[in-house]
Write a protein that holds these residues in place. Sequence first.
Motif, PDB file in Angstrom:
ATOM      1  N   GLN A  39       0.839  -1.114   0.019  1.00 15.34           N
ATOM      2  CA  GLN A  39      -0.236   0.023   0.050  1.00 15.34           C
ATOM      3  C   GLN A  39       0.784   1.077  -0.057  1.00 15.34           C
ATOM      4  N   ALA A  40       0.796   1.951  -0.972  1.00 14.86           N
ATOM      5  CA  ALA A  40       1.598   2.999  -1.117  1.00 14.86           C
ATOM      6  C   ALA A  40       0.572   4.540  -0.590  1.00 14.86           C
ATOM      7  N   PRO A  41       1.146   5.487  -0.062  1.00 16.89           N
ATOM      8  CA  PRO A  41       0.278   6.469   0.364  1.00 16.89           C
ATOM      9  C   PRO A  41      -0.612   6.888  -0.551  1.00 16.89           C
ATOM     10  N   GLY A  42      -2.098   7.027   0.028  1.00 16.87           N
ATOM     11  CA  GLY A  42      -3.112   7.439  -0.831  1.00 16.87           C
ATOM     12  C   GLY A  42      -3.546   6.546  -1.861  1.00 16.87           C
ATOM     13  N   ASN A  43      -3.133   5.362  -1.795  1.00 17.66           N
ATOM     14  CA  ASN A  43      -3.512   4.170  -2.633  1.00 17.66           C
ATOM     15  C   ASN A  43      -4.263   3.207  -1.802  1.00 17.66           C
ATOM     16  N   GLN A  44      -5.155   2.499  -2.648  1.00 15.73           N
ATOM     17  CA  GLN A  44      -5.508   1.039  -1.751  1.00 15.73           C
ATOM     18  C   GLN A  44      -4.271  -0.001  -1.834  1.00 15.73           C
ATOM     19  N   ARG A  45      -4.599  -1.026  -1.099  1.00 15.19           N
ATOM     20  CA  ARG A  45      -3.924  -2.227  -0.795  1.00 15.19           C
ATOM     21  C   ARG A  45      -4.087  -3.112  -1.706  1.00 15.19           C
ATOM     22  N   ASP A  46      -2.845  -3.429  -2.551  1.00 17.05           N
ATOM     23  CA  ASP A  46      -2.835  -4.267  -3.800  1.00 17.05           C
ATOM     24  C   ASP A  46      -2.168  -5.412  -3.635  1.00 17.05           C
ATOM     25  N   LEU A  47      -2.390  -6.495  -4.348  1.00 18.11           N
ATOM     26  CA  LEU A  47      -1.886  -7.767  -4.223  1.00 18.11           C
ATOM     27  C   LEU A  47      -0.409  -7.844  -4.905  1.00 18.11           C
ATOM     28  N   VAL A  48       0.497  -7.943  -4.396  1.00 16.14           N
ATOM     29  CA  VAL A  48       1.891  -8.170  -5.180  1.00 16.14           C
ATOM     30  C   VAL A  48       2.261  -9.441  -5.841  1.00 16.14           C
ATOM     31  N   ALA A  49       2.143 -10.602  -4.949  1.00 16.56           N
ATOM     32  CA  ALA A  49       2.092 -12.104  -4.974  1.00 16.56           C
ATOM     33  C   ALA A  49       1.262 -13.083  -4.267  1.00 16.56           C
ATOM     34  N   SER A  50       1.427 -14.099  -4.668  1.00 18.87           N
ATOM     35  CA  SER A  50       0.594 -15.250  -3.740  1.00 18.87           C
ATOM     36  C   SER A  50       1.374 -16.718  -4.178  1.00 18.87           C
ATOM     37  N   ILE A  51       1.346 -17.418  -3.085  1.00 19.95           N
ATOM     38  CA  ILE A  51       1.808 -18.854  -3.362  1.00 19.95           C
ATOM     39  C   ILE A  51       0.868 -19.637  -2.354  1.00 19.95           C
ATOM     40  N   THR A  52       0.709 -20.780  -3.106  1.00 17.61           N
ATOM     41  CA  THR A  52      -0.360 -21.872  -2.619  1.00 17.61           C
ATOM     42  C   THR A  52       0.611 -22.757  -1.544  1.00 17.61           C
ATOM     43  N   GLY A  53       0.077 -23.541  -0.833  1.00 17.89           N
ATOM     44  CA  GLY A  53       0.713 -24.517   0.049  1.00 17.89           C
ATOM     45  C   GLY A  53       1.781 -25.470  -0.537  1.00 17.89           C
ATOM     46  N   ASP A  54       1.504 -25.612  -1.755  1.00 16.32           N
ATOM     47  CA  ASP A  54       2.445 -26.642  -2.700  1.00 16.32           C
ATOM     48  C   ASP A  54       3.359 -25.752  -3.540  1.00 16.32           C
ATOM     49  N   GLY A  55       3.336 -24.352  -3.269  1.00 17.69           N
ATOM     50  CA  GLY A  55       4.380 -23.626  -4.242  1.00 17.69           C
ATOM     51  C   GLY A  55       3.949 -23.063  -5.527  1.00 17.69           C
ATOM     52  N   SER A  56       2.605 -23.267  -6.014  1.00 20.22           N
ATOM     53  CA  SER A  56       2.407 -22.261  -7.263  1.00 20.22           C
ATOM     54  C   SER A  56       2.235 -20.813  -6.746  1.00 20.22           C
ATOM     55  N   THR A  57       2.752 -20.006  -7.946  1.00 17.98           N
ATOM     56  CA  THR A  57       2.893 -18.743  -7.459  1.00 17.98           C
ATOM     57  C   THR A  57       2.145 -17.618  -8.562  1.00 17.98           C
ATOM     58  N   ILE A  58       1.811 -16.621  -8.375  1.00 17.30           N
ATOM     59  CA  ILE A  58       0.968 -15.751  -9.062  1.00 17.30           C
ATOM     60  C   ILE A  58       1.689 -14.181  -8.575  1.00 17.30           C
TER      61      ILE A  58
END
Length: 114
Positions: A39-58
């Motif tokens: 979350q940058a000042p004045g902005n909403q909180r955004d998704l950067v990256a995610s990882i599942t339990g078995d390691g798949s990433t976005i």
Amino acid sequence: QVQFVESGGGSVQSGGSLRLSCAVSTGLFSLYTMAWYRQAPGNQRDLVASITGDGSTIYADSVKGRFTISRDNAKKMVYLQMTSLKPEDTAVYYCNLRPEGRYWGQGTQVTVSS
């Protein structure tokens, strides 16, 4: 209630690198998809990256090829390796579940100067 403690932020120059860490308190860590948000000042909180339990990433398009998310299920830790940092990466970075849970940690500040 899942709790998060983020660390590793700091101030770097453009092109630099940082590695963020997040300690997660839950007995079901390996079952959860974990994520980093920012979350940058004045902005909403955004998704950067995610990882599942078995390691798949976005990854968000803005960080693809520069950031790498990883996890250690035994240690209940989530990491974000950030390289080729840009001023627009300046933000407070948080880890949480995906979809996000109700409670957030204090976050860790990342500041990138040009």
